[in-house]
Design an enzyme around this catalytic site. Structure first.
Site, PDB file in Angstrom:
ATOM      1  N   GLU A  56      12.611 -21.808 -42.495  1.00 50.40           N
ATOM      2  CA  GLU A  56      12.568 -22.863 -43.505  1.00 50.40           C
ATOM      3  C   GLU A  56      13.096 -24.182 -42.953  1.00 50.40           C
ATOM      4  O   GLU A  56      12.529 -25.249 -43.210  1.00 50.40           O
ATOM      5  CB  GLU A  56      13.400 -22.456 -44.728  1.00 50.40           C
ATOM      6  CG  GLU A  56      12.885 -21.230 -45.455  1.00 50.40           C
ATOM      7  CD  GLU A  56      13.558 -19.954 -44.994  1.00 50.40           C
ATOM      8  OE1 GLU A  56      13.868 -19.109 -45.849  1.00 50.40           O
ATOM      9  OE2 GLU A  56      13.789 -19.809 -43.767  1.00 50.40           O
ATOM     10  N   SER A 171       5.101  18.443 -15.951  1.00 51.94           N
ATOM     11  CA  SER A 171       4.575  17.572 -17.003  1.00 51.94           C
ATOM     12  C   SER A 171       4.131  16.211 -16.477  1.00 51.94           C
ATOM     13  O   SER A 171       3.673  15.383 -17.256  1.00 51.94           O
ATOM     14  CB  SER A 171       5.637  17.371 -18.092  1.00 51.94           C
ATOM     15  OG  SER A 171       6.801  16.767 -17.566  1.00 51.94           O
ATOM     16  N   ASP A 203      13.307  16.174 -16.205  1.00 51.31           N
ATOM     17  CA  ASP A 203      12.484  15.138 -15.564  1.00 51.31           C
ATOM     18  C   ASP A 203      13.270  14.032 -14.869  1.00 51.31           C
ATOM     19  O   ASP A 203      12.687  13.259 -14.105  1.00 51.31           O
ATOM     20  CB  ASP A 203      11.565  14.492 -16.606  1.00 51.31           C
ATOM     21  CG  ASP A 203      10.592  15.479 -17.226  1.00 51.31           C
ATOM     22  OD1 ASP A 203      10.288  16.481 -16.561  1.00 51.31           O
ATOM     23  OD2 ASP A 203      10.143  15.241 -18.359  1.00 51.31           O
ATOM     24  N   GLY A 283      12.734  15.137 -26.194  1.00 53.76           N
ATOM     25  CA  GLY A 283      11.590  15.998 -26.004  1.00 53.76           C
ATOM     26  C   GLY A 283      11.163  16.597 -27.339  1.00 53.76           C
ATOM     27  O   GLY A 283      11.562  16.126 -28.405  1.00 53.76           O
TER      28      GLY A 283
END
Length: 359
Positions: A56, A171, A203, A283
């Site tokens: 504004e 994976s 991982d 996961g």
């Protein structure tokens, strides 16, 4: 009711608000357009950064003397509190604004109520104009302000048969380089990236925002490891100096009904750290627990055209015993990313009926 010029100005204000999407956090994204009595635009503005002028104020500065007797069209109800900047209600009154049209009411206890303050001062006020469009563009801040926790996005990658890893546990990589690049763009748009300790142990991810050549981005979200018993190895990539990391343990946050970290306390802890949008990447156990706790606001899935037939599923136990209890989602976007398909959806009310009849 809002006239056509005001509706079009609100649509423009929604567009302006998005100019602050990458820089305004943890503040809301807000856009504002000032119209003179003939419906002509005389000023525009948006909130760019914390501590900077609100939308504004920026629009009023652009309008100058033309703001007197004009209408301010703004995506969020003008604030009435003093923080690092003064209240927008005072700025509007001092500028001589005669009418304010806003899209969404400010749900925060500190800043909300500006509409009533303006009405009490003799300004004509109308709310709810293009509220749905403005809500969509400001979802992360509105979720956080209403619930006291971040907007939580669960991201997963899976094969066409719903597997996130092969039977031997491998994976990397289920999805394509294009999909992984898209994930980094998604990470760049959040304040925190969250993973369970199981993902860290399996991982050893870095959970950072990186360019295709591996170069880290200048701005990095907070990395969060949900680790009930404090098993994160000291040499984990997630503990390097590329980005800040919070290892959230049960010793710090307490234990939830499932015996693991209290996820409601985790969500509150993220909010206390200024996180408005969190991306959960792993996961399947953590994802299932978040769904059971009602803490998933959006789902982004990357589905690869591949089949494994065995291996870990993308989602573990989530409290669904029968098809009637399934989590139904409303698709917002479906598109190809390289050879993969990217889906984005939001959960519908639990137990909602399928629109289509099933045989």
């Amino acid at each position: 009711m809002a006239g056509q010029a005001e509706v079009e100005a609100m649509r423009r204000a929604v567009q302006l608000a998005q100019r602050g999407a990458a820089t305004a956090s943890p503040n809301p994204v807000v856009g504002c357009v000032v119209l003179d009595p003939d419906g002509r635009t005389v000023g525009e503005g948006w909130h760019e950064r914390p501590g900077g002028p609100h939308a504004e104020v920026a629009a009023l500065r652009a309008a100058g003397a033309a703001a007197r007797g004009a209408t301010a069209v703004v995506t969020l109800e003008p604030c009435r509190h003093t923080g690092r900047t003064g209240p927008c209600t005072r700025a509007l009154l001092e500028a001589g604004i005669a009418r304010v049209v806003y899209a969404v009411a400010d749900p925060s206890a500190v800043a909300g109520g500006g509409a009533e303050q303006l009405r009490a001062a003799g300004v004509a006020v109308e709310g709810g104009v293009l509220a749905e469009e403005a809500e969509a563009g400001n979802a992360r801040w509105l979720t956080a302000a209403r619930l006291g926790r971040p907007q939580i996005v669960w991201k997963y990658a899976a094969t066409l048969d719903g597997r996130s890893a092969a039977a031997d546990g491998t994976s990397r990589w289920i999805t394509s380089p294009q999909a992984r690049a898209d994930v980094h763009a998604l990470r760049a748009d959040v304040d925190a990236v969250v993973a369970g300790v199981g993902t860290v142990l399996a991982d050893d991810p870095q959970l950072t925002v990186r360019a295709p050549d591996g170069t880290p981005a200048a701005r990095q979200p907070l990395r969060v490891v949900v680790d009930t018993a404090g098993r994160t190895p000291t040499g984990s990539c997630v503990l390097d100096d590329t980005a800040p990391t919070w290892v959230a343990t049960a010793a710090e946050l307490g234990v939830g009904p499932d015996g693991h970290v209290d996820l409601q306390a985790l969500a509150r802890g993220l909010y206390a750290r200024g996180v408005l949008r969190a991306l959960v990447e792993g996961g399947p156990t953590l994802a299932g627990a978040l769904l059971r706790a009602g803490l998933v606001d959006r789902v982004v899935g990357y589905v690869a055209p591949a089949l494994l037939g065995a291996g870990a599923p993308a989602l573990a136990e989530a409290g669904v015993a029968t098809i009637a209890d399934a989590y139904r989602l409303e698709l917002l976007d479906v598109r190809r990313v390289g050879p993969d398909v990217r889906l984005e959806a939001v959960p519908r009310a639990r137990g909602a009926r399928q629109d289509e009849a099933e045989e």
